[in-house]
Design a protein around this motif. Structure first.
Motif, PDB file in Angstrom:
ATOM      1  N   ASP A   5      41.496  39.248  52.837  1.00 51.42           N
ATOM      2  CA  ASP A   5      41.734  39.081  51.401  1.00 51.42           C
ATOM      3  C   ASP A   5      41.274  37.705  50.899  1.00 51.42           C
ATOM      4  OD1 ASP A   5      44.839  40.790  51.877  1.00 51.42           O
ATOM      5  OD2 ASP A   5      43.004  41.619  51.011  1.00 51.42           O
ATOM      6  N   THR A   6      40.877  36.848  51.813  1.00 52.53           N
ATOM      7  CA  THR A   6      40.395  35.519  51.430  1.00 52.53           C
ATOM      8  C   THR A   6      39.164  35.632  50.540  1.00 52.53           C
ATOM      9  OG1 THR A   6      41.258  34.451  53.417  1.00 52.53           O
ATOM     10  CG2 THR A   6      39.419  33.366  52.306  1.00 52.53           C
ATOM     11  N   ALA A   7      39.247  35.036  49.366  1.00 50.59           N
ATOM     12  CA  ALA A   7      38.159  35.136  48.387  1.00 50.59           C
ATOM     13  C   ALA A   7      38.511  34.300  47.159  1.00 50.59           C
ATOM     14  CB  ALA A   7      37.956  36.589  47.964  1.00 50.59           C
ATOM     15  N   VAL A   8      37.526  34.147  46.296  1.00 55.95           N
ATOM     16  CA  VAL A   8      37.790  33.649  44.952  1.00 55.95           C
ATOM     17  C   VAL A   8      38.089  34.865  44.085  1.00 55.95           C
ATOM     18  CG1 VAL A   8      36.908  32.423  42.957  1.00 55.95           C
ATOM     19  CG2 VAL A   8      36.296  31.655  45.263  1.00 55.95           C
ATOM     20  N   TYR A   9      39.205  34.814  43.388  1.00 57.31           N
ATOM     21  CA  TYR A   9      39.648  35.923  42.544  1.00 57.31           C
ATOM     22  C   TYR A   9      39.369  35.603  41.083  1.00 57.31           C
ATOM     23  CZ  TYR A   9      41.862  38.253  46.468  1.00 57.31           C
ATOM     24  OH  TYR A   9      42.081  38.914  47.652  1.00 57.31           O
ATOM     25  N   TYR A  10      38.742  36.566  40.404  1.00 51.49           N
ATOM     26  CA  TYR A  10      38.352  36.393  39.019  1.00 51.49           C
ATOM     27  C   TYR A  10      39.041  37.420  38.125  1.00 51.49           C
ATOM     28  CZ  TYR A  10      34.420  33.733  40.972  1.00 51.49           C
ATOM     29  OH  TYR A  10      33.632  32.833  41.639  1.00 51.49           O
ATOM     30  N   CYS A  11      39.380  36.976  36.952  1.00 53.21           N
ATOM     31  CA  CYS A  11      39.926  37.841  35.921  1.00 53.21           C
ATOM     32  C   CYS A  11      38.791  38.229  34.963  1.00 53.21           C
ATOM     33  CB  CYS A  11      41.013  37.061  35.174  1.00 53.21           C
ATOM     34  SG  CYS A  11      41.886  37.947  33.907  1.00 53.21           S
ATOM     35  N   ARG A  12      38.782  39.482  34.538  1.00 52.94           N
ATOM     36  CA  ARG A  12      37.724  39.963  33.631  1.00 52.94           C
ATOM     37  C   ARG A  12      38.340  40.806  32.537  1.00 52.94           C
ATOM     38  NH1 ARG A  12      34.214  45.103  34.322  1.00 52.94           N
ATOM     39  NH2 ARG A  12      32.346  44.717  33.081  1.00 52.94           N
ATOM     40  N   GLY A  13      37.855  40.598  31.322  1.00 56.55           N
ATOM     41  CA  GLY A  13      38.273  41.406  30.196  1.00 56.55           C
ATOM     42  C   GLY A  13      37.094  42.139  29.605  1.00 56.55           C
ATOM     43  N   ILE A  14      37.316  43.413  29.287  1.00 50.26           N
ATOM     44  CA  ILE A  14      36.250  44.230  28.679  1.00 50.26           C
ATOM     45  C   ILE A  14      36.765  44.840  27.383  1.00 50.26           C
ATOM     46  CG2 ILE A  14      35.071  46.448  28.897  1.00 50.26           C
ATOM     47  CD1 ILE A  14      33.513  44.378  30.202  1.00 50.26           C
ATOM     48  N   GLY A  15      36.025  44.592  26.316  1.00 48.05           N
ATOM     49  CA  GLY A  15      36.349  45.188  25.030  1.00 48.05           C
ATOM     50  C   GLY A  15      35.127  45.049  24.147  1.00 48.05           C
ATOM     51  N   TYR A  16      35.299  44.423  23.010  1.00 46.33           N
ATOM     52  CA  TYR A  16      34.134  44.098  22.176  1.00 46.33           C
ATOM     53  C   TYR A  16      33.239  43.098  22.897  1.00 46.33           C
ATOM     54  CZ  TYR A  16      31.407  42.627  18.140  1.00 46.33           C
ATOM     55  OH  TYR A  16      30.382  42.335  17.280  1.00 46.33           O
ATOM     56  N   LEU A  17      33.867  42.215  23.662  1.00 41.64           N
ATOM     57  CA  LEU A  17      33.159  41.235  24.484  1.00 41.64           C
ATOM     58  C   LEU A  17      33.446  41.502  25.950  1.00 41.64           C
ATOM     59  CD1 LEU A  17      34.181  37.992  22.535  1.00 41.64           C
ATOM     60  CD2 LEU A  17      32.015  39.250  22.311  1.00 41.64           C
ATOM     61  N   GLU A  18      32.649  40.867  26.814  1.00 43.02           N
ATOM     62  CA  GLU A  18      32.974  40.792  28.235  1.00 43.02           C
ATOM     63  C   GLU A  18      33.313  39.339  28.534  1.00 43.02           C
ATOM     64  OE1 GLU A  18      29.817  41.564  30.995  1.00 43.02           O
ATOM     65  OE2 GLU A  18      31.202  41.905  32.662  1.00 43.02           O
ATOM     66  N   VAL A  19      34.501  39.123  29.072  1.00 40.68           N
ATOM     67  CA  VAL A  19      34.990  37.764  29.300  1.00 40.68           C
ATOM     68  C   VAL A  19      35.371  37.604  30.768  1.00 40.68           C
ATOM     69  CG1 VAL A  19      36.567  35.963  28.493  1.00 40.68           C
ATOM     70  CG2 VAL A  19      35.978  37.878  26.974  1.00 40.68           C
ATOM     71  N   TRP A  20      34.966  36.509  31.381  1.00 39.73           N
ATOM     72  CA  TRP A  20      35.291  36.197  32.776  1.00 39.73           C
ATOM     73  C   TRP A  20      36.019  34.854  32.846  1.00 39.73           C
ATOM     74  CZ3 TRP A  20      34.484  39.166  37.116  1.00 39.73           C
ATOM     75  CH2 TRP A  20      33.621  40.256  37.007  1.00 39.73           C
ATOM     76  N   GLN A  73      37.212  31.504  35.427  1.00 35.92           N
ATOM     77  CA  GLN A  73      36.470  30.638  36.329  1.00 35.92           C
ATOM     78  C   GLN A  73      36.806  30.890  37.803  1.00 35.92           C
ATOM     79  OE1 GLN A  73      39.291  29.798  34.941  1.00 35.92           O
ATOM     80  NE2 GLN A  73      40.432  28.893  36.637  1.00 35.92           N
ATOM     81  N   GLY A  74      37.872  31.649  38.039  1.00 37.48           N
ATOM     82  CA  GLY A  74      38.235  32.005  39.404  1.00 37.48           C
ATOM     83  C   GLY A  74      39.309  31.115  39.990  1.00 37.48           C
ATOM     84  N   THR A  75      40.051  31.674  40.931  1.00 38.92           N
ATOM     85  CA  THR A  75      41.053  30.926  41.684  1.00 38.92           C
ATOM     86  C   THR A  75      40.936  31.337  43.150  1.00 38.92           C
ATOM     87  OG1 THR A  75      43.403  30.325  41.802  1.00 38.92           O
ATOM     88  CG2 THR A  75      42.915  32.618  41.280  1.00 38.92           C
ATOM     89  N   LEU A  76      40.982  30.349  44.039  1.00 38.70           N
ATOM     90  CA  LEU A  76      40.746  30.597  45.449  1.00 38.70           C
ATOM     91  C   LEU A  76      42.022  31.014  46.157  1.00 38.70           C
ATOM     92  CD1 LEU A  76      38.892  30.459  47.952  1.00 38.70           C
ATOM     93  CD2 LEU A  76      39.512  28.033  48.150  1.00 38.70           C
ATOM     94  N   VAL A  77      41.918  32.110  46.892  1.00 42.46           N
ATOM     95  CA  VAL A  77      43.006  32.572  47.755  1.00 42.46           C
ATOM     96  C   VAL A  77      42.519  32.501  49.196  1.00 42.46           C
ATOM     97  CG1 VAL A  77      44.421  34.539  48.421  1.00 42.46           C
ATOM     98  CG2 VAL A  77      44.008  34.051  45.996  1.00 42.46           C
ATOM     99  N   THR A  78      43.267  31.790  50.029  1.00 40.38           N
ATOM    100  CA  THR A  78      42.927  31.669  51.431  1.00 40.38           C
ATOM    101  C   THR A  78      44.089  32.185  52.265  1.00 40.38           C
ATOM    102  OG1 THR A  78      41.570  29.711  50.983  1.00 40.38           O
ATOM    103  CG2 THR A  78      42.209  30.110  53.274  1.00 40.38           C
ATOM    104  N   VAL A  79      43.813  33.183  53.092  1.00 35.39           N
ATOM    105  CA  VAL A  79      44.839  33.765  53.953  1.00 35.39           C
ATOM    106  C   VAL A  79      44.509  33.376  55.391  1.00 35.39           C
ATOM    107  CG1 VAL A  79      46.063  35.840  54.631  1.00 35.39           C
ATOM    108  CG2 VAL A  79      45.046  35.682  52.337  1.00 35.39           C
ATOM    109  N   SER A  80      45.330  32.513  55.933  1.00 35.86           N
ATOM    110  CA  SER A  80      45.046  31.977  57.257  1.00 35.86           C
ATOM    111  C   SER A  80      46.315  31.430  57.876  1.00 35.86           C
ATOM    112  CB  SER A  80      43.996  30.874  57.163  1.00 35.86           C
ATOM    113  OG  SER A  80      43.781  30.261  58.427  1.00 35.86           O
TER     114      SER A  80
END
Length: 114
Positions: A89-104, A106-113
């Motif tokens: 599951d280790t990755a940078v996680y991004y939030c995305r919105g879809i509607g009239y626009l597409e919005v992303w 900047q991401g947040t890092l999750v490290t499982v170790s």
């Protein structure tokens, strides 16, 4: 239009994290929202999605039963509760919105170790 993620960090295998995504500058309640992740050297992939009013959700097979997406339209927030985390599951996680626009976000890092 802006999305800002928070809540990432280092967690041991089997642990939990809750990611948050704060939306501003657009009509949040009209947007379907989703979480994506990108592991090092891999493509960005969909993790979970939720409809604009929250009545419908979908998940990647790899996270079903462990992750839960939710939203609070009154607070312009979307969340990803992640339980029983695994090293993969280790990755940078991004939030995305879809509607009239597409919005992303900047991401947040999750490290499982351990």
């Amino acid at each position: 239009a802006q999305l800002v993620e928070s809540g990432g960090g280092l967690v041991q295998p089997g642990g939990s994290l809750r990611l948050s995504c704060a939306a501003s500058g657009f009509t949040f309640k009209s947007y379907a929202m989703s979480w994506y992740r990108q592991a090092p050297g891999k493509e960005r992939v969909l993790v979970a999605g939720i409809s604009s009013v929250g009545g419908s959700t979908n998940y990647a097979d790899s996270v079903k039963g462990r992750f839960t997406i939710s939203r609070d339209n009154a607070k312009n927030m979307v969340y990803l509760q992640m339980n029983n985390l695994k090293p993969e599951d280790t990755a940078v996680y991004y939030c995305r919105g879809i509607g009239y626009l597409e919005v992303w976000g900047q991401g947040t890092l999750v490290t499982v170790s351990s």
